[in-house]
Motif scaffolding. Structure first.
Motif, PDB file in Angstrom:
ATOM      1  N   VAL A 130      85.479  25.777 150.511  1.00 20.80           N
ATOM      2  CA  VAL A 130      84.479  25.372 151.508  1.00 20.80           C
ATOM      3  C   VAL A 130      83.204  24.897 150.817  1.00 20.80           C
ATOM      4  O   VAL A 130      82.594  23.899 151.230  1.00 20.80           O
ATOM      5  CB  VAL A 130      84.174  26.538 152.470  1.00 20.80           C
ATOM      6  CG1 VAL A 130      83.028  26.159 153.420  1.00 20.80           C
ATOM      7  CG2 VAL A 130      85.406  26.914 153.271  1.00 20.80           C
ATOM      8  N   GLU A 131      82.796  25.589 149.768  1.00 26.38           N
ATOM      9  CA  GLU A 131      81.589  25.195 149.036  1.00 26.38           C
ATOM     10  C   GLU A 131      81.752  23.803 148.422  1.00 26.38           C
ATOM     11  O   GLU A 131      80.832  22.964 148.497  1.00 26.38           O
ATOM     12  CB  GLU A 131      81.273  26.222 147.949  1.00 26.38           C
ATOM     13  CG  GLU A 131      80.777  27.548 148.498  1.00 26.38           C
ATOM     14  CD  GLU A 131      80.612  28.600 147.415  1.00 26.38           C
ATOM     15  OE1 GLU A 131      79.788  29.502 147.598  1.00 26.38           O
ATOM     16  OE2 GLU A 131      81.340  28.530 146.389  1.00 26.38           O
ATOM     17  N   LEU A 132      82.907  23.547 147.807  1.00 27.58           N
ATOM     18  CA  LEU A 132      83.159  22.234 147.210  1.00 27.58           C
ATOM     19  C   LEU A 132      83.207  21.147 148.280  1.00 27.58           C
ATOM     20  O   LEU A 132      82.667  20.053 148.103  1.00 27.58           O
ATOM     21  CB  LEU A 132      84.470  22.259 146.421  1.00 27.58           C
ATOM     22  CG  LEU A 132      84.460  23.095 145.127  1.00 27.58           C
ATOM     23  CD1 LEU A 132      85.873  23.230 144.577  1.00 27.58           C
ATOM     24  CD2 LEU A 132      83.538  22.451 144.095  1.00 27.58           C
ATOM     25  N   TRP A 133      83.859  21.459 149.401  1.00 27.70           N
ATOM     26  CA  TRP A 133      83.937  20.507 150.520  1.00 27.70           C
ATOM     27  C   TRP A 133      82.545  20.165 151.037  1.00 27.70           C
ATOM     28  O   TRP A 133      82.219  19.001 151.265  1.00 27.70           O
ATOM     29  CB  TRP A 133      84.792  21.098 151.627  1.00 27.70           C
ATOM     30  CG  TRP A 133      84.785  20.322 152.906  1.00 27.70           C
ATOM     31  CD1 TRP A 133      85.528  19.210 153.195  1.00 27.70           C
ATOM     32  CD2 TRP A 133      83.999  20.594 154.066  1.00 27.70           C
ATOM     33  NE1 TRP A 133      85.246  18.771 154.473  1.00 27.70           N
ATOM     34  CE2 TRP A 133      84.312  19.606 155.026  1.00 27.70           C
ATOM     35  CE3 TRP A 133      83.066  21.581 154.390  1.00 27.70           C
ATOM     36  CZ2 TRP A 133      83.719  19.579 156.294  1.00 27.70           C
ATOM     37  CZ3 TRP A 133      82.477  21.562 155.640  1.00 27.70           C
ATOM     38  CH2 TRP A 133      82.800  20.564 156.575  1.00 27.70           C
ATOM     39  N   ALA A 134      81.717  21.180 151.205  1.00 26.44           N
ATOM     40  CA  ALA A 134      80.362  20.960 151.715  1.00 26.44           C
ATOM     41  C   ALA A 134      79.518  20.151 150.740  1.00 26.44           C
ATOM     42  O   ALA A 134      78.713  19.310 151.147  1.00 26.44           O
ATOM     43  CB  ALA A 134      79.691  22.296 152.012  1.00 26.44           C
ATOM     44  N   THR A 159      92.572  27.010 155.613  1.00 30.51           N
ATOM     45  CA  THR A 159      91.169  26.575 155.535  1.00 30.51           C
ATOM     46  C   THR A 159      91.085  25.107 155.140  1.00 30.51           C
ATOM     47  O   THR A 159      90.293  24.340 155.694  1.00 30.51           O
ATOM     48  CB  THR A 159      90.396  27.448 154.518  1.00 30.51           C
ATOM     49  OG1 THR A 159      90.362  28.802 154.985  1.00 30.51           O
ATOM     50  CG2 THR A 159      88.973  26.944 154.341  1.00 30.51           C
ATOM     51  N   GLU A 160      91.941  24.701 154.202  1.00 34.30           N
ATOM     52  CA  GLU A 160      91.964  23.287 153.805  1.00 34.30           C
ATOM     53  C   GLU A 160      92.390  22.403 154.983  1.00 34.30           C
ATOM     54  O   GLU A 160      91.836  21.318 155.176  1.00 34.30           O
ATOM     55  CB  GLU A 160      92.915  23.109 152.626  1.00 34.30           C
ATOM     56  CG  GLU A 160      92.803  21.758 151.917  1.00 34.30           C
ATOM     57  CD  GLU A 160      93.510  20.624 152.661  1.00 34.30           C
ATOM     58  OE1 GLU A 160      93.045  19.472 152.587  1.00 34.30           O
ATOM     59  OE2 GLU A 160      94.531  20.922 153.322  1.00 34.30           O
ATOM     60  N   GLN A 161      93.349  22.855 155.769  1.00 31.79           N
ATOM     61  CA  GLN A 161      93.792  22.101 156.947  1.00 31.79           C
ATOM     62  C   GLN A 161      92.627  21.911 157.922  1.00 31.79           C
ATOM     63  O   GLN A 161      92.419  20.821 158.479  1.00 31.79           O
ATOM     64  CB  GLN A 161      94.932  22.848 157.658  1.00 31.79           C
ATOM     65  CG  GLN A 161      96.222  22.941 156.872  1.00 31.79           C
ATOM     66  CD  GLN A 161      97.116  21.720 157.054  1.00 31.79           C
ATOM     67  OE1 GLN A 161      96.713  20.705 157.604  1.00 31.79           O
ATOM     68  NE2 GLN A 161      98.340  21.830 156.581  1.00 31.79           N
ATOM     69  N   LEU A 162      91.869  22.950 158.142  1.00 31.79           N
ATOM     70  CA  LEU A 162      90.734  22.886 159.054  1.00 31.79           C
ATOM     71  C   LEU A 162      89.670  21.922 158.539  1.00 31.79           C
ATOM     72  O   LEU A 162      89.160  21.076 159.290  1.00 31.79           O
ATOM     73  CB  LEU A 162      90.130  24.282 159.226  1.00 31.79           C
ATOM     74  CG  LEU A 162      88.855  24.362 160.071  1.00 31.79           C
ATOM     75  CD1 LEU A 162      89.136  23.947 161.512  1.00 31.79           C
ATOM     76  CD2 LEU A 162      88.274  25.774 160.015  1.00 31.79           C
ATOM     77  N   LEU A 163      89.342  22.026 157.267  1.00 28.44           N
ATOM     78  CA  LEU A 163      88.314  21.148 156.688  1.00 28.44           C
ATOM     79  C   LEU A 163      88.751  19.689 156.756  1.00 28.44           C
ATOM     80  O   LEU A 163      87.929  18.796 157.030  1.00 28.44           O
ATOM     81  CB  LEU A 163      88.040  21.552 155.238  1.00 28.44           C
ATOM     82  CG  LEU A 163      87.463  22.948 155.023  1.00 28.44           C
ATOM     83  CD1 LEU A 163      87.317  23.231 153.537  1.00 28.44           C
ATOM     84  CD2 LEU A 163      86.128  23.108 155.732  1.00 28.44           C
TER      85      LEU A 163
END
Length: 296
Positions: free
Chosen positions: A146-150, A97-101
């Motif tokens: 994902v929440e932190l990234w967003a 997921t981190e790779q995708l983000l």
């Protein structure tokens, strides 16, 4: 006008159905997975298939992100108990997921991200036994990432969808309906838990309809919805209905609480639906459709 949609986990249960739906709607689809989705229906259609490994980021460099309108991140390890271990779940669910983000972050505007959660994530603290489940633990961690990234990415738009008890043609052999169906077909007793566990059962066509509708959501940069029906039905009711529709005796259904898992008492159903969306397939209709797909 169709969108350009990147789908991870495109060869999985939900991914295969979603891919067909998106193509039927005229979207261009980039299908990404460890193995290519196999279906004659994809030939000659707007599909770009990439075989890659999300845990290492392999294949993501092939994507022209500036041309991608939305990402549906279905790829996950450990969904089924028969293929569940900590190493793979961490590699795919967290690192992948981190790779995708990271790959998505290099373009502006950032594509819309539709991210499926499992409803079990909301009960990780309440039910200690769930902490032993690598799938639930790593999916919960990935959701937080994902929440932190967003929150940190001013261009990010994320639609979180909590998935409930999905069922339908092509599901894993270890799933309750698939397992029970195979037992009944072969005249073998299906060994189940107590059967009293209540679940929100959503037919696969309704689930992919929710994903398709999520691609059209506008508004706040982070939004949360439930991909379910809002109706609770016990496992026992479902498998008894299945047996009846197959013309099989209930004597082939064995219920024993000793086989129950840690989430037996967990009761949860969909409450917050996508704007203007509601499921169309009743539970009985879904089971009939499922059996028809198997030509039973």
């Amino acid at each position: 006008m169709g969108m350009s949609v990147f789908v991870t986990g495109a060869s999985g249960f939900v991914g295969r159905h979603l891919l067909s739906r998106l193509l039927d709607e005229g979207h261009n689809v980039i299908a990404y997975d460890l193995k290519p989705p196999v279906s004659p229906n994809y030939a000659g259609r707007h599909t770009h298939i990439i075989t890659g490994d999300l845990s290492s980021g392999e294949g993501l460099e092939q994507i022209v992100w500036e041309e991608v309108d939305a990402v549906v991140h279905l790829a996950a390890a450990g969904v089924k108990a028969s293929r569940r271990n900590w190493s793979e779940c961490v590699s795919v669910n967290i690192v992948g997921t981190e790779q995708l983000l990271h790959a998505m972050s290099h373009v502006s505007p950032t594509p819309l991200l539709v991210y499926p959660r499992t409803f079990y994530e909301d009960y990780l603290i309440e039910i200690p036994g769930l902490k032993k489940n690598p799938y639930i633990v790593t999916k919960t961690a990935a959701t937080k990432i994902v929440e932190l990234w967003a929150s940190d990415n001013k261009n990010a738009n994320v639609v979180f969808g909590s998935i409930f008890q999905a069922y339908g043609a092509g599901d894993d052999p270890g799933n309750i309906l698939t397992y029970t169906t195979n037992c009944l077909k072969n005249g073998v007793v299906a060994e189940l838990g107590c059967g009293n566990r209540l679940r929100d059962w959503i037919y696969i066509d309704d689930l992919v309809d929710a994903f398709a509708r999520a691609l059209k959501v506008t508004g706040n940069k982070i939004q949360y919805f439930d991909f379910g029906t809002g109706q609770l039905t016990s496992i026992k009711q479902v498998v008894v209905k299945l047996a009846g529709l197959m013309g099989c005796s209930n004597d082939l259904l064995s219920f024993d609480s000793k086989r129950d898992r840690d989430d037996t008492e967990l009761i949860s159903c969909a409450k917050k639906f996508l704007p203007g969306w509601k499921p169309q397939v009743s539970l009985e209709e879904g089971i009939i459709n499922y059996l028809n797909s198997l030509e039973i």
